[in-house]
Design a protein around this motif. Sequence first.
Motif, PDB file in Angstrom:
ATOM      1  N   GLN A  76      43.166  43.750  37.315  1.00  0.00           N
ATOM      2  CA  GLN A  76      44.072  44.179  38.399  1.00  0.00           C
ATOM      3  C   GLN A  76      45.415  44.651  37.859  1.00  0.00           C
ATOM      4  N   PHE A  84      32.077  54.002  37.408  1.00  0.00           N
ATOM      5  CA  PHE A  84      30.892  53.297  36.948  1.00  0.00           C
ATOM      6  C   PHE A  84      29.678  54.231  36.928  1.00  0.00           C
TER       7      PHE A  84
ATOM      8  N   ALA B 128      34.862  47.225  40.515  1.00  0.00           N
ATOM      9  CA  ALA B 128      35.585  48.451  40.888  1.00  0.00           C
ATOM     10  C   ALA B 128      36.846  48.084  41.655  1.00  0.00           C
ATOM     11  N   SER B 129      36.742  47.132  42.569  1.00  0.00           N
ATOM     12  CA  SER B 129      37.901  46.702  43.356  1.00  0.00           C
ATOM     13  C   SER B 129      38.991  46.149  42.435  1.00  0.00           C
ATOM     14  N   LEU B 130      38.593  45.344  41.460  1.00  0.00           N
ATOM     15  CA  LEU B 130      39.583  44.752  40.552  1.00  0.00           C
ATOM     16  C   LEU B 130      40.259  45.821  39.702  1.00  0.00           C
ATOM     17  N   THR B 131      39.466  46.788  39.199  1.00  0.00           N
ATOM     18  CA  THR B 131      40.077  47.837  38.367  1.00  0.00           C
ATOM     19  C   THR B 131      40.976  48.749  39.200  1.00  0.00           C
ATOM     20  N   LEU B 132      40.794  48.738  40.523  1.00  0.00           N
ATOM     21  CA  LEU B 132      41.672  49.541  41.389  1.00  0.00           C
ATOM     22  C   LEU B 132      42.936  48.764  41.761  1.00  0.00           C
ATOM     23  N   GLY B 133      43.127  47.610  41.120  1.00  0.00           N
ATOM     24  CA  GLY B 133      44.372  46.861  41.301  1.00  0.00           C
ATOM     25  C   GLY B 133      44.351  45.886  42.458  1.00  0.00           C
ATOM     26  N   ALA B 134      43.194  45.701  43.108  1.00  0.00           N
ATOM     27  CA  ALA B 134      43.143  44.790  44.259  1.00  0.00           C
ATOM     28  C   ALA B 134      43.149  43.336  43.782  1.00  0.00           C
ATOM     29  N   SER B 135      43.840  42.472  44.517  1.00  0.00           N
ATOM     30  CA  SER B 135      43.880  41.042  44.186  1.00  0.00           C
ATOM     31  C   SER B 135      42.517  40.422  44.516  1.00  0.00           C
ATOM     32  N   TRP B 136      42.303  39.201  44.036  1.00  0.00           N
ATOM     33  CA  TRP B 136      41.043  38.509  44.349  1.00  0.00           C
ATOM     34  C   TRP B 136      40.872  38.284  45.849  1.00  0.00           C
TER      35      TRP B 136
END
Lengths: 363, 234
Positions: A76, A84, B128-136
């Motif tokens: 993050q 991907f 993908a969500s994490l690499t887009l900067g989204a928090s857990w």
Amino acid sequence: MKGVCVQALMKREGFALDVHAGFQGHGVTAILGASGSGKSTLLRLIAGLEKAKTGRIAVNGEAWADTVDGVHWPPQKRSVGYVFQDYALFDHMSVAANIAYGLKGRKKHRLLEAGRWIERMHLSGLAERTPDTLSGGQRQRVALARALAPNPDVLLLDEPFSAIDAHLKTQLVAALRDTLGDSPRTVLMVTHALDEARQVADHIGIMAGGRLVRLGAAADVIDDPRAYEAAVLTGWRNLLPVAWVSNNRLGGKWGALDLDRALSLNAAWVGIRPERIRIDAKPGAGLPATIRAVRELGPVREIECALGDGTRLVVHKAWDAPLLAPGTRVGLVLPPEHIRLLAQGRAIVLGDEDTRACAGGLA
Amino acid sequence: MVAASQHAIDMAPFALSIQLAAVTLVILLAIGLPLAWWLAMTKSPFKPVVETISALPLVLPPTVLGFYLLIFMGPQGWAGQAWAGVFGHALTFTFTGLVVASCIYSLPFVVQPLQGAFERMDKRQVEASLTLGASWPKTFVQVVLPQARHGVLTACVLGFAHTIGEFGVVLMVGGNIPGETQVLSIAIYEHVEALDYAAAATLSMMLVLLSFIALLPLYAKGRKRRRQLREVMP
């Protein structure tokens, strides 16, 4: 150094990744390798989805991971765009929501920005559709827009064409090149196809057995692969094993060659491209060989020859060159300036300036 | 035919059952979501042990489970003593005691559908969500839960319906105190013992209807999904 410096060792279930490299902060670098060579793992390491056992990853001079200092930024926090292999689009969201997902700020601003990307990526009219209703090419463009919209420092593409039909691929490869052409960021594209790498990339890195065995400008890597594994992956079909070296002469069971330069004792193979070999009708000139087969490949005629020990060499000639019948005894002349010496693994490779600059910075 | 009940039927057990099932479900989701996530993602060697413990209520007779809970939660049990030390009264034969027992009894019915849903979902979307900067938390709410929504629905329905229908554990831990621990199934049992079959039949029919209404969304959702699939398939 502007770009990505990787010095990482990672072990997992019988597989080891050991990479020391510097990737440039502009243009596209294609990471070429066979399945299981560790190229996708390298991307996951840079994105923070995997953790190195030891090593350091720095981007534009800032450490994202350093096992000595105990630094490990989570994905993050890393400025990464990741496309991907299967795109991993959010199937329950619209195209616009997918692209806006990584953007910061108010919803209105995010949707406006997503709208600009939709237009730029030629997805107009598809904003409200969900990814499962799109074609492979459209899905790829959504994934690319989603990864690029937050303006990341590093863009990682994991086999972006593997889910694309062959007849569409050429068109999409050109489109990707246009999108990434003036990208002011490090772009790493993993692929196992040399044609994709040649069309999209300014630089090529070759991965084999978990190691980056060659990295450099695309033309340099293709012209002088330096490592056996790199030669195989860049289409060098004529590779002869070296059994002995004496002064500027080397050879094996297949015969012997004189070179025009000092020899490296590390040279394990010699390579020459099919179009560089000259066929001499007099068997006494060059390596004695017998023509085994002649194949017409459109504008090119491929002639397969057997050396004395049975080793096969392939020669390419123009389609209208004089036809030689199978069984004809000839001499194969391998011009010294076109012969390349190859190491097994990375013994005589990694002369790349960025890798050196990176290693200096990492030391 | 069942004769008409001699007395007006008390609706308190019905309300108590709904209240018990609702409170239990909220607590089970709070425990079950992180537990199921851990079970789905972990490579810990302790995973099989935790899985086995959480699945025990599936195979243990309710009276066995109820007996142990009675011992642990009673005035001589460590849990009962700890509870009494803080709140000043016993845990057994109270509504709170019923909630604790129900949470343990219905745990696998919530955890297993959630675990299955988390294991089946596309993990690349989470990455993908994490690499887009989204928090857990954002990733969990916007990417994980929508993907696992059928598992969450199944867990809610099974957790709720199973708690509504429990008998043995409730009887052992809660007894039969009207307004406090007398849930629907206990009330039916009591009516049968008193030979008031009409009241038992009415309450039984209510339990059948309640269970039917609880399960219906699960299968209606499945039918709608199959229909949607048919519409998009060539």
